[in-house]
Design a protein around this motif. Sequence first.
Motif, PDB file in Angstrom:
ATOM      1  N   ALA A 102       0.819  -1.135  -0.179  1.00  0.00           N
ATOM      2  CA  ALA A 102       0.027   0.085   0.158  1.00  0.00           C
ATOM      3  C   ALA A 102       0.945   1.214  -0.128  1.00  0.00           C
ATOM      4  N   GLU A 103       1.860   1.286   0.933  1.00  0.00           N
ATOM      5  CA  GLU A 103       2.714   2.424   0.844  1.00  0.00           C
ATOM      6  C   GLU A 103       3.640   2.648  -0.176  1.00  0.00           C
ATOM      7  N   GLU A 104       4.202   1.486  -1.031  1.00  0.00           N
ATOM      8  CA  GLU A 104       4.640   1.731  -2.119  1.00  0.00           C
ATOM      9  C   GLU A 104       3.813   2.171  -3.510  1.00  0.00           C
ATOM     10  N   THR A 105       2.612   1.765  -3.417  1.00  0.00           N
ATOM     11  CA  THR A 105       1.827   1.843  -4.698  1.00  0.00           C
ATOM     12  C   THR A 105       0.802   3.112  -4.445  1.00  0.00           C
ATOM     13  N   GLY A 106       0.712   3.775  -3.178  1.00  0.00           N
ATOM     14  CA  GLY A 106      -0.016   4.839  -3.301  1.00  0.00           C
ATOM     15  C   GLY A 106      -1.654   4.143  -3.061  1.00  0.00           C
ATOM     16  N   LEU A 107      -1.893   2.966  -3.117  1.00  0.00           N
ATOM     17  CA  LEU A 107      -3.259   2.336  -2.650  1.00  0.00           C
ATOM     18  C   LEU A 107      -3.740   2.223  -1.332  1.00  0.00           C
ATOM     19  N   SER A 108      -4.645   2.150  -1.104  1.00  0.00           N
ATOM     20  CA  SER A 108      -5.475   2.161   0.287  1.00  0.00           C
ATOM     21  C   SER A 108      -5.018   0.366   0.899  1.00  0.00           C
ATOM     22  N   HIS A 109      -4.867   0.274   2.306  1.00  0.00           N
ATOM     23  CA  HIS A 109      -4.622  -1.020   2.614  1.00  0.00           C
ATOM     24  C   HIS A 109      -5.902  -1.786   2.145  1.00  0.00           C
ATOM     25  N   ALA A 110      -7.116  -1.348   2.462  1.00  0.00           N
ATOM     26  CA  ALA A 110      -8.398  -2.223   1.990  1.00  0.00           C
ATOM     27  C   ALA A 110      -8.328  -2.514   0.288  1.00  0.00           C
ATOM     28  N   SER A 111      -7.845  -1.641  -0.601  1.00  0.00           N
ATOM     29  CA  SER A 111      -7.835  -1.789  -1.841  1.00  0.00           C
ATOM     30  C   SER A 111      -6.705  -2.902  -2.238  1.00  0.00           C
ATOM     31  N   VAL A 112      -5.556  -2.833  -1.491  1.00  0.00           N
ATOM     32  CA  VAL A 112      -4.598  -3.978  -1.448  1.00  0.00           C
ATOM     33  C   VAL A 112      -5.142  -5.174  -1.175  1.00  0.00           C
ATOM     34  N   SER A 113      -5.732  -5.221  -0.145  1.00  0.00           N
ATOM     35  CA  SER A 113      -6.213  -6.572   0.370  1.00  0.00           C
ATOM     36  C   SER A 113      -7.526  -7.073  -0.548  1.00  0.00           C
ATOM     37  N   ARG A 114      -8.295  -6.426  -1.237  1.00  0.00           N
ATOM     38  CA  ARG A 114      -9.124  -6.657  -1.919  1.00  0.00           C
ATOM     39  C   ARG A 114      -8.622  -7.560  -3.338  1.00  0.00           C
ATOM     40  N   VAL A 115      -7.552  -6.894  -3.877  1.00  0.00           N
ATOM     41  CA  VAL A 115      -7.164  -7.132  -5.327  1.00  0.00           C
ATOM     42  C   VAL A 115      -5.971  -8.301  -5.008  1.00  0.00           C
ATOM     43  N   ILE A 116      -5.340  -8.335  -3.940  1.00  0.00           N
ATOM     44  CA  ILE A 116      -4.395  -9.528  -3.824  1.00  0.00           C
ATOM     45  C   ILE A 116      -5.123 -10.596  -3.791  1.00  0.00           C
ATOM     46  N   THR A 117      -6.411 -11.005  -2.946  1.00  0.00           N
ATOM     47  CA  THR A 117      -7.123 -12.103  -2.873  1.00  0.00           C
ATOM     48  C   THR A 117      -7.124 -12.965  -4.317  1.00  0.00           C
ATOM     49  N   PRO A 118      -7.359 -12.330  -5.328  1.00  0.00           N
ATOM     50  CA  PRO A 118      -7.564 -13.162  -6.464  1.00  0.00           C
ATOM     51  C   PRO A 118      -6.130 -13.540  -7.077  1.00  0.00           C
ATOM     52  N   LEU A 119      -5.007 -12.854  -6.629  1.00  0.00           N
ATOM     53  CA  LEU A 119      -3.973 -13.180  -7.164  1.00  0.00           C
ATOM     54  C   LEU A 119      -3.369 -14.288  -6.473  1.00  0.00           C
ATOM     55  N   VAL A 120      -3.464 -14.368  -5.080  1.00  0.00           N
ATOM     56  CA  VAL A 120      -3.248 -15.618  -4.322  1.00  0.00           C
ATOM     57  C   VAL A 120      -4.192 -16.777  -4.590  1.00  0.00           C
ATOM     58  N   GLY A 121      -5.307 -16.597  -4.999  1.00  0.00           N
ATOM     59  CA  GLY A 121      -6.238 -17.995  -5.445  1.00  0.00           C
ATOM     60  C   GLY A 121      -5.716 -18.261  -6.678  1.00  0.00           C
ATOM     61  N   SER A 122      -5.210 -17.567  -7.744  1.00  0.00           N
ATOM     62  CA  SER A 122      -4.779 -18.098  -8.947  1.00  0.00           C
ATOM     63  C   SER A 122      -3.486 -18.668  -8.874  1.00  0.00           C
ATOM     64  N   GLY A 123      -2.664 -18.723  -7.606  1.00  0.00           N
ATOM     65  CA  GLY A 123      -1.484 -19.110  -7.410  1.00  0.00           C
ATOM     66  C   GLY A 123      -0.199 -18.371  -7.983  1.00  0.00           C
ATOM     67  N   VAL A 124      -0.503 -17.276  -8.332  1.00  0.00           N
ATOM     68  CA  VAL A 124       0.483 -16.194  -8.973  1.00  0.00           C
ATOM     69  C   VAL A 124       1.193 -15.581  -7.921  1.00  0.00           C
ATOM     70  N   VAL A 125       0.529 -15.462  -6.705  1.00  0.00           N
ATOM     71  CA  VAL A 125       1.193 -14.748  -5.511  1.00  0.00           C
ATOM     72  C   VAL A 125       1.056 -15.951  -4.413  1.00  0.00           C
ATOM     73  N   THR A 126       2.043 -16.023  -3.553  1.00  0.00           N
ATOM     74  CA  THR A 126       2.099 -16.830  -2.199  1.00  0.00           C
ATOM     75  C   THR A 126       1.816 -16.045  -1.171  1.00  0.00           C
ATOM     76  N   GLU A 127       0.981 -16.583  -0.144  1.00  0.00           N
ATOM     77  CA  GLU A 127       0.691 -15.796   1.064  1.00  0.00           C
ATOM     78  C   GLU A 127       1.139 -16.717   2.259  1.00  0.00           C
ATOM     79  N   LYS A 128       2.146 -16.174   3.201  1.00  0.00           N
ATOM     80  CA  LYS A 128       2.311 -17.042   4.563  1.00  0.00           C
ATOM     81  C   LYS A 128       2.205 -16.305   5.575  1.00  0.00           C
ATOM     82  N   PRO A 129       1.417 -16.802   6.641  1.00  0.00           N
ATOM     83  CA  PRO A 129       1.503 -16.072   7.920  1.00  0.00           C
ATOM     84  C   PRO A 129       2.822 -15.451   8.517  1.00  0.00           C
TER      85      PRO A 129
END
Length: 95
Positions: free
Chosen positions: A34-61
């Motif tokens: 969010a900081e690097e792109t200028g997007l809101s935290h909520a926007s990043v959270s919303r759009v990263i979900t399909p990227l993780v779902g497609s396997g293009v992005v990994t998510e780890k706790p």
Amino acid sequence: MDKLEKIFGKTAQMTVLKNLIERQNEPTYLSGIAEETGLSHASVSRVITPLVGSGVVTEKPFGKQTRIFQLNMESEAAKLIVDFYKKINQTEIEA
């Protein structure tokens, strides 16, 4: 406006994806993106979900509430996207 934006338009998902491509060897977190792109935290959270779902992005706790994201270079789709990104940036695009 960069070359991808000229072709596909500027969207939050494209902005997040470009950020992850440009830092493909660096894990990051939602607030960092969010900081690097200028997007809101909520926007990043919303759009990263399909990227993780497609396997293009990994998510780890990371800890109790933080999640770490990184481009999944084991994904064939991610490899193709990175290759396309590199090639499109080497071409001349008319205004």
